[in-house]
Design a protein around this motif. Structure first.
Motif, PDB file in Angstrom:
ATOM      1  N   GLN A   1      43.524  89.991  35.032  1.00 36.69           N
ATOM      2  CA  GLN A   1      42.557  89.078  35.148  1.00 36.69           C
ATOM      3  C   GLN A   1      42.675  87.876  34.492  1.00 36.69           C
ATOM      4  O   GLN A   1      42.265  86.654  35.153  1.00 36.69           O
ATOM      5  CB  GLN A   1      41.327  89.761  34.062  1.00 36.69           C
ATOM      6  CG  GLN A   1      40.529  90.547  34.650  1.00 36.69           C
ATOM      7  CD  GLN A   1      40.966  91.981  34.700  1.00 36.69           C
ATOM      8  OE1 GLN A   1      41.648  92.127  33.700  1.00 36.69           O
ATOM      9  NE2 GLN A   1      40.670  92.600  35.664  1.00 36.69           N
TER      10      GLN A   1
ATOM     11  N   HIS B   1      31.774  92.234  32.049  1.00 34.83           N
ATOM     12  CA  HIS B   1      33.379  92.154  32.192  1.00 34.83           C
ATOM     13  C   HIS B   1      33.498  90.597  31.890  1.00 34.83           C
ATOM     14  O   HIS B   1      34.412  90.321  31.339  1.00 34.83           O
ATOM     15  CB  HIS B   1      33.437  92.708  33.510  1.00 34.83           C
ATOM     16  CG  HIS B   1      34.930  92.032  34.104  1.00 34.83           C
ATOM     17  ND1 HIS B   1      36.107  92.927  33.568  1.00 34.83           N
ATOM     18  CD2 HIS B   1      35.330  91.622  34.974  1.00 34.83           C
ATOM     19  CE1 HIS B   1      37.053  92.641  34.100  1.00 34.83           C
ATOM     20  NE2 HIS B   1      36.798  91.801  34.785  1.00 34.83           N
TER      21      HIS B   1
ATOM     22  N   ASP C   1      43.501  92.980  39.115  1.00 36.00           N
ATOM     23  CA  ASP C   1      44.290  93.188  37.858  1.00 36.00           C
ATOM     24  C   ASP C   1      45.505  92.253  38.010  1.00 36.00           C
ATOM     25  O   ASP C   1      46.127  92.457  38.835  1.00 36.00           O
ATOM     26  CB  ASP C   1      44.335  94.503  37.466  1.00 36.00           C
ATOM     27  CG  ASP C   1      43.253  95.204  36.921  1.00 36.00           C
ATOM     28  OD1 ASP C   1      42.856  94.817  35.891  1.00 36.00           O
ATOM     29  OD2 ASP C   1      43.128  96.205  37.555  1.00 36.00           O
TER      30      ASP C   1
ATOM     31  N   ILE D   1      36.094  88.335  29.531  1.00 37.08           N
ATOM     32  CA  ILE D   1      37.282  87.528  29.937  1.00 37.08           C
ATOM     33  C   ILE D   1      36.911  86.464  29.275  1.00 37.08           C
ATOM     34  O   ILE D   1      37.892  85.649  28.833  1.00 37.08           O
ATOM     35  CB  ILE D   1      37.062  87.468  31.582  1.00 37.08           C
ATOM     36  CG1 ILE D   1      37.457  88.791  32.041  1.00 37.08           C
ATOM     37  CG2 ILE D   1      38.074  86.211  31.954  1.00 37.08           C
ATOM     38  CD1 ILE D   1      37.396  89.053  33.470  1.00 37.08           C
TER      39      ILE D   1
ATOM     40  N   ARG E   1      40.775  85.451  36.939  1.00 40.23           N
ATOM     41  CA  ARG E   1      40.219  86.151  37.913  1.00 40.23           C
ATOM     42  C   ARG E   1      38.848  87.077  37.547  1.00 40.23           C
ATOM     43  O   ARG E   1      39.229  87.699  36.488  1.00 40.23           O
ATOM     44  CB  ARG E   1      40.950  87.254  38.799  1.00 40.23           C
ATOM     45  CG  ARG E   1      42.158  86.337  39.406  1.00 40.23           C
ATOM     46  CD  ARG E   1      41.652  85.769  40.766  1.00 40.23           C
ATOM     47  NE  ARG E   1      40.936  86.461  41.618  1.00 40.23           N
ATOM     48  CZ  ARG E   1      41.534  86.748  42.657  1.00 40.23           C
ATOM     49  NH1 ARG E   1      42.673  86.689  42.943  1.00 40.23           N
ATOM     50  NH2 ARG E   1      40.687  87.788  43.605  1.00 40.23           N
ATOM     51  N   ARG E   2      37.672  86.937  37.651  1.00 46.77           N
ATOM     52  CA  ARG E   2      36.459  87.458  37.074  1.00 46.77           C
ATOM     53  C   ARG E   2      36.138  88.980  37.999  1.00 46.77           C
ATOM     54  O   ARG E   2      35.427  89.600  37.438  1.00 46.77           O
ATOM     55  CB  ARG E   2      35.466  86.550  37.073  1.00 46.77           C
ATOM     56  CG  ARG E   2      34.876  86.252  38.203  1.00 46.77           C
ATOM     57  CD  ARG E   2      33.637  85.257  38.078  1.00 46.77           C
ATOM     58  NE  ARG E   2      32.405  85.942  37.533  1.00 46.77           N
ATOM     59  CZ  ARG E   2      31.375  85.286  37.209  1.00 46.77           C
ATOM     60  NH1 ARG E   2      31.230  83.868  37.292  1.00 46.77           N
ATOM     61  NH2 ARG E   2      30.621  85.854  36.408  1.00 46.77           N
ATOM     62  N   GLU E   3      37.161  88.983  39.063  1.00 47.17           N
ATOM     63  CA  GLU E   3      36.595  90.407  39.908  1.00 47.17           C
ATOM     64  C   GLU E   3      36.923  91.339  39.238  1.00 47.17           C
ATOM     65  O   GLU E   3      38.077  91.518  38.626  1.00 47.17           O
ATOM     66  CB  GLU E   3      37.199  90.177  41.136  1.00 47.17           C
ATOM     67  CG  GLU E   3      36.886  89.100  42.190  1.00 47.17           C
ATOM     68  CD  GLU E   3      37.749  87.860  41.880  1.00 47.17           C
ATOM     69  OE1 GLU E   3      37.540  86.886  42.858  1.00 47.17           O
ATOM     70  OE2 GLU E   3      38.365  87.842  41.067  1.00 47.17           O
TER      71      GLU E   3
END
Length: 126
Positions: free
Chosen positions: A43, A13, A41, A17, A35-37
């Motif tokens: 990202q 993921h 949403d 990104i 945001r990498r989590e």
């Protein structure tokens, strides 16, 4: 020389990104937040020519591509409307460039070499 580690879902993921982030920067977008989590949403928040973009990134290993689920699109779309932003989706596919067959190509390795399938930002479905 030891066995290489196959990427887990979070690593895959985040690589997706990074692919989208680099493309945005190369095209002159101002990236405001990343945001990498996997459960957050959008990202990427970016801006260009006064337009705010909410970008949802989904990444899958070869032969698949990331898919935008309708529930995610609806939720992000409602949030974007509150901020006068436009929503885009970035679908990324990653293959192990050192794989000799489909099974090996479907296992991207940490710090490996990759084939990237990314065709740019796609507007959310209306």
């Amino acid at each position: 020389m030891g066995q290489k580690k196959v990427m887990n879902a979070e690593e895959l993921h985040f690589l997706g990104i990074k692919v989208v982030y680099k493309d945005l920067v190369d095209k002159g977008y101002e990236v405001l937040n990343v945001r990498r989590e996997m459960d957050v949403d959008p990202q990427i928040l970016a801006r260009k020519d006064g337009l705010m973009l909410f970008i949802v990134v989904r990444t899958e290993a070869f032969p698949d591509m990331g898919v935008l689920k309708p529930g995610v699109a609806a939720r992000v779309g409602m949030h974007a409307n509150k901020h006068q932003a436009v929503c885009y989706f970035a679908s990324v596919g990653i293959a192990n460039a050192n794989g000799d067959n489909d099974e090996e190509m479907a296992q991207p390795e940490v710090d490996g070499e990759y084939y990237i399938n990314y065709k740019g930002l796609q507007p959310f479905p209306q």
